[in-house]
Write a protein that holds these residues in place. Structure first.
Motif, PDB file in Angstrom:
ATOM      1  N   ALA A 397     -22.395   4.686  42.651  1.00 48.57           N
ATOM      2  CA  ALA A 397     -21.023   4.366  43.105  1.00 48.57           C
ATOM      3  C   ALA A 397     -20.706   2.889  42.818  1.00 48.57           C
ATOM      4  CB  ALA A 397     -20.901   4.676  44.597  1.00 48.57           C
ATOM      5  N   GLU A 398     -21.715   2.065  43.132  1.00 49.24           N
ATOM      6  CA  GLU A 398     -21.512   0.643  42.866  1.00 49.24           C
ATOM      7  C   GLU A 398     -21.382   0.384  41.374  1.00 49.24           C
ATOM      8  OE1 GLU A 398     -23.683  -3.662  43.820  1.00 49.24           O
ATOM      9  OE2 GLU A 398     -24.546  -1.750  44.554  1.00 49.24           O
ATOM     10  N   PHE A 399     -22.188   1.134  40.573  1.00 53.86           N
ATOM     11  CA  PHE A 399     -22.126   0.983  39.123  1.00 53.86           C
ATOM     12  C   PHE A 399     -20.789   1.455  38.594  1.00 53.86           C
ATOM     13  CE2 PHE A 399     -22.874   2.634  34.836  1.00 53.86           C
ATOM     14  CZ  PHE A 399     -23.330   1.490  34.209  1.00 53.86           C
ATOM     15  N   GLU A 400     -20.368   2.585  39.183  1.00 59.77           N
ATOM     16  CA  GLU A 400     -19.053   3.098  38.743  1.00 59.77           C
ATOM     17  C   GLU A 400     -17.961   2.084  39.046  1.00 59.77           C
ATOM     18  OE1 GLU A 400     -18.549   6.819  40.690  1.00 59.77           O
ATOM     19  OE2 GLU A 400     -19.567   7.980  39.123  1.00 59.77           O
ATOM     20  N   LYS A 401     -18.137   1.482  40.242  1.00 55.63           N
ATOM     21  CA  LYS A 401     -17.140   0.486  40.622  1.00 55.63           C
ATOM     22  C   LYS A 401     -17.165  -0.698  39.662  1.00 55.63           C
ATOM     23  CE  LYS A 401     -15.699  -2.343  44.543  1.00 55.63           C
ATOM     24  NZ  LYS A 401     -16.011  -2.737  45.925  1.00 55.63           N
ATOM     25  N   SER A 402     -18.370  -1.126  39.330  1.00 50.35           N
ATOM     26  CA  SER A 402     -18.515  -2.253  38.395  1.00 50.35           C
ATOM     27  C   SER A 402     -18.008  -1.868  37.015  1.00 50.35           C
ATOM     28  CB  SER A 402     -19.980  -2.699  38.299  1.00 50.35           C
ATOM     29  OG  SER A 402     -20.440  -3.114  39.552  1.00 50.35           O
ATOM     30  N   VAL A 403     -18.379  -0.689  36.531  1.00 45.49           N
ATOM     31  CA  VAL A 403     -17.960  -0.224  35.214  1.00 45.49           C
ATOM     32  C   VAL A 403     -16.451  -0.025  35.182  1.00 45.49           C
ATOM     33  CG1 VAL A 403     -18.147   1.693  33.593  1.00 45.49           C
ATOM     34  CG2 VAL A 403     -20.208   0.782  34.642  1.00 45.49           C
ATOM     35  N   GLY A 404     -15.938   0.478  36.312  1.00 49.36           N
ATOM     36  CA  GLY A 404     -14.480   0.681  36.381  1.00 49.36           C
ATOM     37  C   GLY A 404     -13.735  -0.642  36.198  1.00 49.36           C
ATOM     38  N   ALA A 405     -14.291  -1.663  36.847  1.00 49.88           N
ATOM     39  CA  ALA A 405     -13.661  -2.988  36.730  1.00 49.88           C
ATOM     40  C   ALA A 405     -13.754  -3.495  35.307  1.00 49.88           C
ATOM     41  CB  ALA A 405     -14.345  -3.957  37.707  1.00 49.88           C
ATOM     42  N   VAL A 406     -14.962  -3.261  34.698  1.00 46.72           N
ATOM     43  CA  VAL A 406     -15.148  -3.705  33.308  1.00 46.72           C
ATOM     44  C   VAL A 406     -14.199  -2.953  32.397  1.00 46.72           C
ATOM     45  CG1 VAL A 406     -16.767  -3.767  31.393  1.00 46.72           C
ATOM     46  CG2 VAL A 406     -17.516  -4.421  33.673  1.00 46.72           C
ATOM     47  N   VAL A 407     -14.161  -1.619  32.618  1.00 44.12           N
ATOM     48  CA  VAL A 407     -13.280  -0.797  31.766  1.00 44.12           C
ATOM     49  C   VAL A 407     -11.835  -1.238  31.918  1.00 44.12           C
ATOM     50  CG1 VAL A 407     -12.388   1.546  31.441  1.00 44.12           C
ATOM     51  CG2 VAL A 407     -14.834   1.175  31.722  1.00 44.12           C
ATOM     52  N   SER A 408     -11.502  -1.491  33.197  1.00 48.77           N
ATOM     53  CA  SER A 408     -10.113  -1.919  33.448  1.00 48.77           C
ATOM     54  C   SER A 408      -9.838  -3.257  32.746  1.00 48.77           C
ATOM     55  CB  SER A 408      -9.884  -2.049  34.959  1.00 48.77           C
ATOM     56  OG  SER A 408      -8.575  -2.519  35.203  1.00 48.77           O
ATOM     57  N   MET A 409     -10.809  -4.127  32.864  1.00 45.55           N
ATOM     58  CA  MET A 409     -10.666  -5.430  32.240  1.00 45.55           C
ATOM     59  C   MET A 409     -10.602  -5.284  30.726  1.00 45.55           C
ATOM     60  SD  MET A 409     -13.102  -8.786  32.578  1.00 45.55           S
ATOM     61  CE  MET A 409     -14.369  -7.996  31.669  1.00 45.55           C
ATOM     62  N   VAL A 410     -11.517  -4.443  30.170  1.00 45.27           N
ATOM     63  CA  VAL A 410     -11.548  -4.232  28.730  1.00 45.27           C
ATOM     64  C   VAL A 410     -10.251  -3.583  28.265  1.00 45.27           C
ATOM     65  CG1 VAL A 410     -12.709  -2.959  26.885  1.00 45.27           C
ATOM     66  CG2 VAL A 410     -14.084  -4.141  28.596  1.00 45.27           C
ATOM     67  N   SER A 411      -9.816  -2.620  29.080  1.00 47.54           N
ATOM     68  CA  SER A 411      -8.580  -1.910  28.712  1.00 47.54           C
ATOM     69  C   SER A 411      -7.404  -2.892  28.691  1.00 47.54           C
ATOM     70  CB  SER A 411      -8.321  -0.770  29.713  1.00 47.54           C
ATOM     71  OG  SER A 411      -7.106  -0.156  29.409  1.00 47.54           O
ATOM     72  N   SER A 412      -7.371  -3.793  29.707  1.00 45.93           N
ATOM     73  CA  SER A 412      -6.306  -4.781  29.770  1.00 45.93           C
ATOM     74  C   SER A 412      -6.406  -5.741  28.585  1.00 45.93           C
ATOM     75  CB  SER A 412      -6.432  -5.549  31.107  1.00 45.93           C
ATOM     76  OG  SER A 412      -5.454  -6.561  31.156  1.00 45.93           O
ATOM     77  N   ALA A 413      -7.623  -6.118  28.250  1.00 41.57           N
ATOM     78  CA  ALA A 413      -7.843  -7.009  27.112  1.00 41.57           C
ATOM     79  C   ALA A 413      -7.461  -6.337  25.821  1.00 41.57           C
ATOM     80  CB  ALA A 413      -9.307  -7.464  27.075  1.00 41.57           C
ATOM     81  N   SER A 414      -7.741  -5.059  25.695  1.00 46.57           N
ATOM     82  CA  SER A 414      -7.402  -4.302  24.499  1.00 46.57           C
ATOM     83  C   SER A 414      -5.895  -4.233  24.318  1.00 46.57           C
ATOM     84  CB  SER A 414      -8.002  -2.879  24.615  1.00 46.57           C
ATOM     85  OG  SER A 414      -7.642  -2.133  23.498  1.00 46.57           O
ATOM     86  N   THR A 415      -5.228  -4.004  25.481  1.00 50.74           N
ATOM     87  CA  THR A 415      -3.754  -3.936  25.415  1.00 50.74           C
ATOM     88  C   THR A 415      -3.204  -5.291  25.000  1.00 50.74           C
ATOM     89  OG1 THR A 415      -3.752  -2.248  27.129  1.00 50.74           O
ATOM     90  CG2 THR A 415      -1.683  -3.407  26.765  1.00 50.74           C
ATOM     91  N   GLU A 416      -3.803  -6.269  25.631  1.00 51.86           N
ATOM     92  CA  GLU A 416      -3.355  -7.621  25.313  1.00 51.86           C
ATOM     93  C   GLU A 416      -3.657  -7.963  23.876  1.00 51.86           C
ATOM     94  OE1 GLU A 416      -3.950 -12.231  26.875  1.00 51.86           O
ATOM     95  OE2 GLU A 416      -4.892 -10.562  27.951  1.00 51.86           O
ATOM     96  N   LEU A 417      -4.810  -7.575  23.335  1.00 48.04           N
ATOM     97  CA  LEU A 417      -5.158  -7.829  21.949  1.00 48.04           C
ATOM     98  C   LEU A 417      -4.245  -7.061  21.013  1.00 48.04           C
ATOM     99  CD1 LEU A 417      -9.043  -7.833  22.104  1.00 48.04           C
ATOM    100  CD2 LEU A 417      -7.575  -9.774  21.572  1.00 48.04           C
ATOM    101  N   GLN A 418      -3.961  -5.793  21.471  1.00 46.64           N
ATOM    102  CA  GLN A 418      -3.086  -4.979  20.618  1.00 46.64           C
ATOM    103  C   GLN A 418      -1.699  -5.646  20.515  1.00 46.64           C
ATOM    104  OE1 GLN A 418      -2.743  -0.953  21.873  1.00 46.64           O
ATOM    105  NE2 GLN A 418      -1.721  -0.247  19.995  1.00 46.64           N
ATOM    106  N   SER A 419      -1.205  -6.159  21.663  1.00 43.43           N
ATOM    107  CA  SER A 419       0.104  -6.831  21.643  1.00 43.43           C
ATOM    108  C   SER A 419       0.044  -8.092  20.769  1.00 43.43           C
ATOM    109  CB  SER A 419       0.485  -7.210  23.083  1.00 43.43           C
ATOM    110  OG  SER A 419       0.635  -6.071  23.867  1.00 43.43           O
ATOM    111  N   THR A 420      -1.077  -8.776  20.895  1.00 43.04           N
ATOM    112  CA  THR A 420      -1.254  -9.976  20.081  1.00 43.04           C
ATOM    113  C   THR A 420      -1.299  -9.648  18.602  1.00 43.04           C
ATOM    114  OG1 THR A 420      -2.468 -11.020  21.910  1.00 43.04           O
ATOM    115  CG2 THR A 420      -2.743 -11.992  19.707  1.00 43.04           C
ATOM    116  N   ALA A 421      -2.002  -8.527  18.295  1.00 44.21           N
ATOM    117  CA  ALA A 421      -2.119  -8.088  16.913  1.00 44.21           C
ATOM    118  C   ALA A 421      -0.740  -7.742  16.360  1.00 44.21           C
ATOM    119  CB  ALA A 421      -3.067  -6.903  16.813  1.00 44.21           C
TER     120      ALA A 421
END
Length: 467
Positions: A397-421
């Motif tokens: 559960a803790e890992f999922e929580k950590s991974v969820g945050a990472v995924v969310s962060m990565v997803s946000s970064a991807s969106t941001e990178l895509q917009s930048t691209a």
């Protein structure tokens, strides 16, 4: 091997063996006692029978003696025949009694009786011979010659009176009187065994001879002289017969009054010895038999009590050795069924069937304890596994929580990178000088996005597997 270590069957057999041995001892004592009593009673019966038979012999001896006396004094030939028959029967009875008698003293006494009976029989035989000789002399000499002399003297007197010779008749009467008196004494001597009459008879005959000598000159008739001569001749034969019969009568009297009566007396003494000894022996045997019966009764009673006590003791001992451990094992089984594993199993050290049962119960106890230990270990393992699962679940559960945050962060970064691209692509034309650098940056950013996406998928798969 101790008694407690024996098999149950062996214990029971030993117990029965001991009881049977004691009962055999009781039976042996009873048999010995009864056999001894039977033997002694048989001895008492034999001894009593021998005593009775000896008494019968004594009675027969007395009857034989009376018969001999009757023959001796009455001339009863039937009495002598009866006495001889009794003597023959007595000889057979004595032979049988001597063979049946075991006591040396009584046997010797009976043998003396047999010898005395033989002696008495010899006396009876001699007495019979004497009587026959006496009867022969009496029948052939004394009675006929005496009767002829009486007849001749009577004729002599009648003839003398007939011729008036009264003196000769009177003298002939005196001769006849002496003859008759002498014959009377002889008959008394013979018939009554009155030996005092022998001298009286001798005197009478001497007087007769003297009177006949005096009568001779007084005889007138020739026929009377012949008669007197015949009387004289007959008197000589008569006197000779008298002399012969007199010692026979004396011998018979001696046999009848002195020799033979002593024999039955001696027989009675020996018979009394036998009867007295037999009676004392019977009394002693009776006392011994009663003592033996009392001892045997007490011995059988004591042995029976010992056998009963031993039987009850062995029954109690064997029963206790079997029942007590079984009852203890039953109680132990109940406690073990309630999982009271500290319960002690009784009789575990015995080497009999009870010991085998105790070992089986101990195996049950050990298996139960082992099963409970394994169950506890399994329960502990399950608890540890459950705790581990809970810890893993919390980690996931803790890992999922950590991974969820990472995924969310990565997803946000991807969106941001895509917009930048897109912005960079839109301004590509404007920034052509920086296109190569921007393109490279874009490619690198795209690679990072794919890496993050792949990592997200892998995390997602791991989470699914863990779930």
């Amino acid at each position: 091997m101790s008694f407690s270590d024996m098999k149950v069957k062996t214990k029971i057999l030993v117990g029965f063996g001991v009881v049977l041995g004691l009962l055999t001892m009781v039976a042996g004592i009873g048999y010995y006692s009864l056999d001894t009593v039977h033997e002694r009673v048989g001895g008492m019966i034999r001894t009593s029978g021998n005593a009775l038979e000896a008494s019968d012999i004594a009675a027969d001896v007395q009857e034989m003696r009376r018969s001999v006396i009757s023959f001796t004094y009455a001339g009863n030939d039937d009495a002598m025949a009866h006495a001889e028959k009794l003597a023959g029967n007595l000889a057979g009875k004595l032979t049988h009694l001597i063979e049946a008698t075991r006591n040396p003293e009584r046997k010797a006494a009976l043998k003396r009786v047999a010898e005395q009976l033989t002696q008495y029989q010899a006396g009876m035989k001699r007495l019979t011979n004497v009587d026959h000789q006496k009867d022969e002399l009496t029948g052939k000499v004394l009675d006929p010659d005496g009767a002829k002399m009486r007849q001749l003297l009577s004729e002599f007197m009648s003839a003398a009176i007939g011729i008036g010779n009264f003196e000769g008749a009177a003298a002939g009467g005196q001769v006849l009187e002496s003859l008759m008196r002498g014959r009377l004494f002889v008959n008394q001597m013979i018939g009554r065994r009155d030996f005092a009459k022998e001298q009286d008879a001798a005197k009478a005959f001497e007087q007769m001879r003297a009177l006949m000598a005096e009568l001779g000159p007084k005889v007138r008739l020739e026929e009377n002289k012949r008669r007197l001569a015949d009387v004289l001749k007959l008197s000589e034969a008569y006197f000779d017969g008298f002399k012969k019969v007199s010692p026979l009568i004396s011998e018979g009297a001696e046999l009848a009054t002195e020799t033979m009566p002593a024999v039955p007396h001696d027989i009675d003494k020996n018979i009394d010895t036998v009867v007295t000894s037999s009676t004392e022996n019977v009394k002693a045997q009776k006392a011994d038999t009663e003592s033996l019966l009392n001892f045997s009764t007490m011995a059988v009673l004591i042995a029976s009590l010992v056998a009963i006590t031993a039987g009850l003791g062995l029954a109690w001992l064997i029963g206790n050795m079997i029942a007590k451990p079984v009852i203890g094992m039953t109680a132990a089984m109940g406690k073990l069924a309630n999982r009271e594993w500290d319960t002690e199993v009784p009789a575990a050290g015995q080497k009999d069937e009870i010991g085998l049962m105790a070992k089986a119960v101990k195996v049950f106890k050990d298996n139960g304890m082992e099963a409970e230990r394994l169950a506890a270990e399994q329960q502990a393992a399950q608890q540890r596994q459950l705790d581990r699962a809970k810890r893993m679940e919390a980690s996931v559960a803790e890992f999922e929580k950590s991974v969820g945050a990472v995924v969310s962060m990565v997803s946000s970064a991807s969106t941001e990178l895509q917009s930048t691209a897109q912005s960079m692509s839109a301004t590509a034309e404007e920034t052509s000088r920086q296109s190569t650098a921007v393109a490279a940056a874009t490619e690198e950013a795209s690679t990072n996005v794919q890496t993050v996406a792949a990592a997200s998928e892998e995390l997602s798969s791991s989470i699914s597997e863990i779930s």
